[in-house]
Design an enzyme around this catalytic site. Structure first.
Site, PDB file in Angstrom:
ATOM      1  N   ASP A 228      55.399   3.403  13.420  1.00  0.00           N
ATOM      2  CA  ASP A 228      54.426   4.341  13.996  1.00  0.00           C
ATOM      3  C   ASP A 228      55.212   5.571  14.441  1.00  0.00           C
ATOM      4  O   ASP A 228      56.446   5.560  14.475  1.00  0.00           O
ATOM      5  CB  ASP A 228      53.739   3.692  15.213  1.00  0.00           C
ATOM      6  CG  ASP A 228      52.793   4.650  15.922  1.00  0.00           C
ATOM      7  OD1 ASP A 228      52.013   5.338  15.238  1.00  0.00           O
ATOM      8  OD2 ASP A 228      52.843   4.734  17.167  1.00  0.00           O
ATOM      9  N   SER A 229      54.484   6.617  14.806  1.00  0.00           N
ATOM     10  CA  SER A 229      55.154   7.805  15.324  1.00  0.00           C
ATOM     11  C   SER A 229      55.800   7.526  16.684  1.00  0.00           C
ATOM     12  O   SER A 229      56.699   8.256  17.097  1.00  0.00           O
ATOM     13  CB  SER A 229      54.141   8.933  15.478  1.00  0.00           C
ATOM     14  OG  SER A 229      53.100   8.514  16.340  1.00  0.00           O
TER      15      SER A 229
ATOM     16  N   CYS B  35      42.911   5.429  16.033  1.00  0.00           N
ATOM     17  CA  CYS B  35      44.241   5.896  16.416  1.00  0.00           C
ATOM     18  C   CYS B  35      44.870   4.751  17.196  1.00  0.00           C
ATOM     19  O   CYS B  35      44.215   4.152  18.060  1.00  0.00           O
ATOM     20  CB  CYS B  35      44.150   7.142  17.299  1.00  0.00           C
ATOM     21  SG  CYS B  35      45.750   7.614  17.999  1.00  0.00           S
ATOM     22  N   THR B  36      46.121   4.482  16.880  1.00  0.00           N
ATOM     23  CA  THR B  36      46.764   3.304  17.473  1.00  0.00           C
ATOM     24  C   THR B  36      46.883   3.382  18.994  1.00  0.00           C
ATOM     25  O   THR B  36      47.041   2.369  19.651  1.00  0.00           O
ATOM     26  CB  THR B  36      48.171   3.147  16.881  1.00  0.00           C
ATOM     27  OG1 THR B  36      48.820   4.424  16.937  1.00  0.00           O
ATOM     28  CG2 THR B  36      48.106   2.665  15.459  1.00  0.00           C
ATOM     29  N   HIS B  37      46.827   4.593  19.547  1.00  0.00           N
ATOM     30  CA  HIS B  37      46.970   4.729  20.999  1.00  0.00           C
ATOM     31  C   HIS B  37      45.665   4.435  21.752  1.00  0.00           C
ATOM     32  O   HIS B  37      45.704   4.171  22.948  1.00  0.00           O
ATOM     33  CB  HIS B  37      47.393   6.157  21.368  1.00  0.00           C
ATOM     34  CG  HIS B  37      48.799   6.487  20.992  1.00  0.00           C
ATOM     35  ND1 HIS B  37      49.270   6.388  19.709  1.00  0.00           N
ATOM     36  CD2 HIS B  37      49.844   6.920  21.745  1.00  0.00           C
ATOM     37  CE1 HIS B  37      50.542   6.764  19.691  1.00  0.00           C
ATOM     38  NE2 HIS B  37      50.906   7.087  20.911  1.00  0.00           N
TER      39      HIS B  37
ATOM     40  N   TYR C  41      52.492  12.807  15.320  1.00  0.00           N
ATOM     41  CA  TYR C  41      52.183  13.097  13.925  1.00  0.00           C
ATOM     42  C   TYR C  41      50.813  13.775  13.788  1.00  0.00           C
ATOM     43  O   TYR C  41      50.580  14.537  12.856  1.00  0.00           O
ATOM     44  CB  TYR C  41      52.134  11.802  13.108  1.00  0.00           C
ATOM     45  CG  TYR C  41      53.466  11.155  12.778  1.00  0.00           C
ATOM     46  CD1 TYR C  41      54.690  11.715  13.176  1.00  0.00           C
ATOM     47  CD2 TYR C  41      53.495   9.960  12.047  1.00  0.00           C
ATOM     48  CE1 TYR C  41      55.890  11.093  12.862  1.00  0.00           C
ATOM     49  CE2 TYR C  41      54.693   9.347  11.720  1.00  0.00           C
ATOM     50  CZ  TYR C  41      55.888   9.907  12.124  1.00  0.00           C
ATOM     51  OH  TYR C  41      57.064   9.286  11.795  1.00  0.00           O
ATOM     52  N   GLY C  42      49.915  13.433  14.724  1.00  0.00           N
ATOM     53  CA  GLY C  42      48.511  13.863  14.599  1.00  0.00           C
ATOM     54  C   GLY C  42      48.294  15.325  14.274  1.00  0.00           C
ATOM     55  O   GLY C  42      47.511  15.657  13.390  1.00  0.00           O
TER      56      GLY C  42
ATOM     57  N   GLU D 250      51.203   8.502  25.902  1.00  0.00           N
ATOM     58  CA  GLU D 250      52.655   8.671  25.772  1.00  0.00           C
ATOM     59  C   GLU D 250      53.301   9.012  27.119  1.00  0.00           C
ATOM     60  O   GLU D 250      54.493   8.867  27.284  1.00  0.00           O
ATOM     61  CB  GLU D 250      52.990   9.742  24.724  1.00  0.00           C
ATOM     62  CG  GLU D 250      52.494   9.419  23.320  1.00  0.00           C
ATOM     63  CD  GLU D 250      53.456   8.566  22.492  1.00  0.00           C
ATOM     64  OE1 GLU D 250      54.640   8.499  22.837  1.00  0.00           O
ATOM     65  OE2 GLU D 250      53.005   7.972  21.499  1.00  0.00           O
TER      66      GLU D 250
ATOM     67  N   CYS E 252      50.094   3.372  12.016  1.00  0.00           N
ATOM     68  CA  CYS E 252      49.768   4.703  12.518  1.00  0.00           C
ATOM     69  C   CYS E 252      48.684   5.237  11.594  1.00  0.00           C
ATOM     70  O   CYS E 252      48.881   5.292  10.368  1.00  0.00           O
ATOM     71  CB  CYS E 252      51.014   5.580  12.450  1.00  0.00           C
ATOM     72  SG  CYS E 252      50.701   7.316  12.793  1.00  0.00           S
ATOM     73  N   ASN E 253      47.559   5.598  12.165  1.00  0.00           N
ATOM     74  CA  ASN E 253      46.439   6.057  11.332  1.00  0.00           C
ATOM     75  C   ASN E 253      46.777   7.332  10.583  1.00  0.00           C
ATOM     76  O   ASN E 253      46.453   7.483   9.414  1.00  0.00           O
ATOM     77  CB  ASN E 253      45.208   6.286  12.206  1.00  0.00           C
ATOM     78  CG  ASN E 253      44.668   4.996  12.768  1.00  0.00           C
ATOM     79  OD1 ASN E 253      43.744   4.422  12.229  1.00  0.00           O
ATOM     80  ND2 ASN E 253      45.252   4.506  13.842  1.00  0.00           N
ATOM     81  N   THR E 254      47.453   8.257  11.280  1.00  0.00           N
ATOM     82  CA  THR E 254      47.785   9.531  10.648  1.00  0.00           C
ATOM     83  C   THR E 254      48.728   9.305   9.464  1.00  0.00           C
ATOM     84  O   THR E 254      48.534   9.854   8.374  1.00  0.00           O
ATOM     85  CB  THR E 254      48.440  10.486  11.673  1.00  0.00           C
ATOM     86  OG1 THR E 254      47.690  10.457  12.884  1.00  0.00           O
ATOM     87  CG2 THR E 254      48.490  11.893  11.147  1.00  0.00           C
TER      88      THR E 254
HETATM   89  N1  DGL Z   1      49.990   6.883  15.908  1.00  0.00           N
HETATM   90  C1  DGL Z   1      49.147   8.021  15.670  1.00  0.00           C
HETATM   91  C2  DGL Z   1      47.860   7.577  14.970  1.00  0.00           C
HETATM   92  O1  DGL Z   1      47.489   6.420  14.980  1.00  0.00           O
HETATM   93  C3  DGL Z   1      48.802   8.747  16.926  1.00  0.00           C
HETATM   94  C4  DGL Z   1      49.986   9.407  17.606  1.00  0.00           C
HETATM   95  C5  DGL Z   1      50.481  10.652  16.925  1.00  0.00           C
HETATM   96  O2  DGL Z   1      49.762  11.662  16.830  1.00  0.00           O
HETATM   97  O3  DGL Z   1      51.603  10.609  16.483  1.00  0.00           O
HETATM   98  O4  DGL Z   1      47.210   8.400  14.393  1.00  0.00           O
END
Ligand code: DGL
Length: 272
Positions: free
Chosen positions: A11-12, A187-189, A43-44, A155, A75-77
């Site tokens: 993940d990011s 989004c994983t968060h 990453y978003g 974060e 990570c979705n992005t």
């Molecule tokens: N992990 C990213 C996601 O699931 C979110 C955090 C990011 O923007 O890096 O999209």
């Protein structure tokens, strides 16, 4: 033996720990290597092409240095940006969080009014819209909105409070107006903010997190490919961060648990 190799998860930053948690809970005997790219997060907001390059670089590292038997893009992005290219080029299975999440939200929505929230990158990629429309009844209404700002709270280690509540009310207004019956946390968060999100959209709305569904998909693929770990003891877990590793260990322990204490560092060489 192929099945004795670890599962690679990346993940990011910290969000993918929700997926790691679900995978470890479901498959405790598997060895897991988790990579949080905190040096280059978030990453978003970044261009998808850039995120794709990051995802490819991390995958190369997990394959070359840890000989992983499978890669989970937690990570979705990154999944929106790179699942296609990584799936086409790697010989080992690659699993993203988008399809399992989409499948689950379609299954739980009885009124066929689905909401999806995610980062700007994920929502603008159209990955969820496309995946849900391909599997849902054509009468299903899908409302997708980006939620910039949520990730930054997580974060910083904040998951509740007045500021989060105000932001959630503002960002989720289109979801409330669309009267959705199921909301995918794309989004994983966001599972860390589930309480605030739930209080805005209302308790009748089913919140779906991709994490558990991804773990089920991983388990199925391991079985199908005969890649399940043969060991009976608890697997080894390795956590790696490309950024400040003491911060990764500190916040990671709060979000995930004590195993993060021994997080390792991996620095990208300059220019990467
Ligand atoms: N992990 C990213 C996601 O699931 C979110 C955090 C990011 O923007 O890096 O999209």
């Amino acid at each position: 033996m192929d099945n004795q190799r670890p599962i690679g998860i990346f993940d990011s930053g910290f969000g993918g720990l929700t997926v790691a948690r679900a995978v470890i809970d479901l498959l405790p005997e598997e060895d897991v290597v988790y990579f949080g790219d905190t040096a280059r997060y978030p990453y978003g907001p970044q261009p998808l092409q850039q995120v794709r390059e990051y995802a490819e670089e991390i995958t190369d590292f997990l394959v070359a240095e840890h000989n992983v038997k499978m890669v989970i893009i937690a990570c979705n992005t990154a999944a929106a940006a790179a699942l296609g290219s990584l799936g086409d080029t790697l010989e080992i299975p690659v699993v993203g969080v988008i399809e399992p999440g989409a499948q689950a939200v379609v299954e739980v929505s009885t009124q066929k009014r689905i909401g999806v929230i995610g980062t700007v990158g994920t929502i603008s990629s159209g990955a969820y819209q496309k995946t849900i429309q391909a599997i849902a009844d054509p009468s299903t209404k899908v409302t997708c909105i980006p939620c910039p700002g949520f990730v930054e709270f997580v974060e910083r280690g904040e998951s509740s409070g007045e500021q989060i509540q105000i932001l959630a009310q503002r960002l989720l207004d289109p979801i409330v107006k669309a009267d959705v019956d199921a909301l995918l946390l794309g989004c994983t968060h966001y599972p860390y903010l589930a309480r605030a999100i739930g209080s805005v959209v209302g308790e009748d709305v089913v919140l779906v997190s991709s994490a558990d569904e991804t773990a089920f998909a991983v388990s199925k693929i391991l079985k199908e490919r005969n890649l399940e770990s043969p060991q009976r003891k608890t697997g080894n877990r390795t956590f790696i961060s490309s950024g400040d590793v003491s911060w990764f260990a500190e916040l990671g322990q709060r979000l995930f648990g004590p195993e993060l204490e021994s997080a390792e560092s991996h620095e990208w060489s300059t220019g990467s």
